[in-house]
Design a protein around this motif. Structure first.
Motif, mmCIF file in Angstrom:
data_model
loop_
_atom_site.group_PDB
_atom_site.id
_atom_site.type_symbol
_atom_site.label_atom_id
_atom_site.label_comp_id
_atom_site.label_asym_id
_atom_site.label_seq_id
_atom_site.Cartn_x
_atom_site.Cartn_y
_atom_site.Cartn_z
ATOM 1 N N GLU A 44 23.546 -11.652 -6.586
ATOM 2 C CA GLU A 44 22.329 -11.613 -5.564
ATOM 3 C C GLU A 44 21.004 -11.935 -6.556
ATOM 4 O OE1 GLU A 44 18.641 -9.939 -3.158
ATOM 5 O OE2 GLU A 44 19.381 -9.386 -5.344
ATOM 6 N N ASP A 46 16.318 -13.527 -6.333
ATOM 7 C CA ASP A 46 15.260 -13.738 -5.235
ATOM 8 C C ASP A 46 14.799 -14.919 -5.674
ATOM 9 O OD1 ASP A 46 15.169 -10.622 -4.067
ATOM 10 O OD2 ASP A 46 15.455 -10.517 -6.041
ATOM 11 N N GLU A 112 17.937 -14.917 -1.816
ATOM 12 C CA GLU A 112 16.800 -14.294 -0.931
ATOM 13 C C GLU A 112 15.700 -15.131 -1.094
ATOM 14 O OE1 GLU A 112 14.224 -10.429 0.113
ATOM 15 O OE2 GLU A 112 16.096 -10.127 -0.899
ATOM 16 N N LYS A 140 19.232 -16.136 2.465
ATOM 17 C CA LYS A 140 18.768 -14.998 3.523
ATOM 18 C C LYS A 140 17.461 -14.935 3.260
ATOM 19 C CE LYS A 140 19.847 -10.931 0.783
ATOM 20 N NZ LYS A 140 20.553 -11.265 -0.463
ATOM 21 N N SER A 141 16.864 -14.271 4.292
ATOM 22 C CA SER A 141 15.321 -13.930 4.228
ATOM 23 C C SER A 141 15.213 -12.932 5.283
ATOM 24 C CB SER A 141 14.527 -15.281 4.647
ATOM 25 O OG SER A 141 13.012 -14.642 4.286
ATOM 26 N N LEU A 162 18.081 -10.700 6.813
ATOM 27 C CA LEU A 162 17.751 -9.548 5.966
ATOM 28 C C LEU A 162 16.979 -8.506 7.247
ATOM 29 C CD1 LEU A 162 16.757 -10.658 2.611
ATOM 30 C CD2 LEU A 162 18.072 -8.692 3.256
#
Length: 244
Positions: A44, A46, A112, A140-141, A162
């Motif tokens: 994962e 960001d 993310e 995703k966000s 999220l």
């Protein structure tokens, strides 16, 4: 478009890379991602959009915690931050394309999107890399606009919402917190999966989506006890600080 989401069930995803709690391996660093790839563990990460249009892999809105440089990341250019180092190591803030080169399709990438850029800009720039990427990834966000952007412009991408309970987001007001906590905007954005905060569970909407065979990713798990709890509610698990 019907998607096969079986790959999102029964997996363990290393939060911001692997082993970043250990000395010399900062979160969201090239070394943390190399450690995950070496062990065949999904990652994962960001992403933020910089002032100059570059995408970097970094979690916080402000650079201070990880670099000691007190400035909002969205207001920086890459030239300005390229010499910064993460937590007194030799690791720098990586560009997204540098992380892509490291992962290189070897493991699943859970991306993310941090939402501090003008709507659509980060999404569009990100797609300029991902459209030609051969590996498996999901996006995703927290912000439903980002999820909806992918629904409209890249429906083939696997997109996720999220969410948490937003107890500390008093500025949102009761109604907005209720809508966000229960993901009521999902009826418009149609996410393929839900990524929900372990500490905000149980949640009836999460239970409803799981019964509909929508994959539920639980974050962030930091102990084996939390992992056992997460297994009651989710299908896959975003973790750190424990050996899987």
């Amino acid at each position: 478009m019907k998607k096969n989401l079986d790959f999102l069930k029964g997996i363990y995803i290393a939060h911001r890379g692997l082993y970043h709690n250990e000395k010399g391996i900062p979160e969201n660093s090239i070394r943390a991602f190399k450690e995950a790839v070496k062990r065949n563990i999904p990652v994962e990460l960001d992403v933020h959009l910089l002032k100059d249009g570059n995408i970097v892999v970094f979690h916080d809105d402000n650079l201070n915690r990880m670099t000691g440089y007190n400035k909002m990341i969205k207001d920086c250019t890459y030239e300005e931050i390229r010499e910064l180092r993460l937590l007194d190591t030799n690791e720098k803030i990586p560009l997204f394309e540098e992380v892509l080169q490291v992962i290189d399709g070897k493991v699943l990438m859970d991306i993310e999107l941090k939402y501090d850029a003008e709507r659509g800009k980060l999404e569009t720039k990100l797609c300029s890399f991902l459209d030609n990427y051969k590996g498996k990834f999901i996006v995703k966000s927290f912000h439903p606009y980002a999820v909806n952007w992918f629904k409209k412009h890249k429906p083939e991408y696997v997109r996720g919402q999220l969410a948490t309970d937003y107890k500390n987001e008093k500025s949102l007001g009761f109604i907005k917190r209720f809508i966000a906590k229960n993901m009521l905007y999902n009826f418009i954005t149609k996410p393929d999966f839900i990524a929900y905060d372990l500490k905000a569970l149980p949640n009836k909407m999460v239970e409803t989506y799981r019964k509909k065979s929508c994959p539920i990713l639980i974050w962030t798990i930091r102990t084996y006890e939390e992992l056992e709890t997460a297994k009651q509610y989710g299908d896959s698990y975003i973790y750190e600080n424990i050996q899987i």
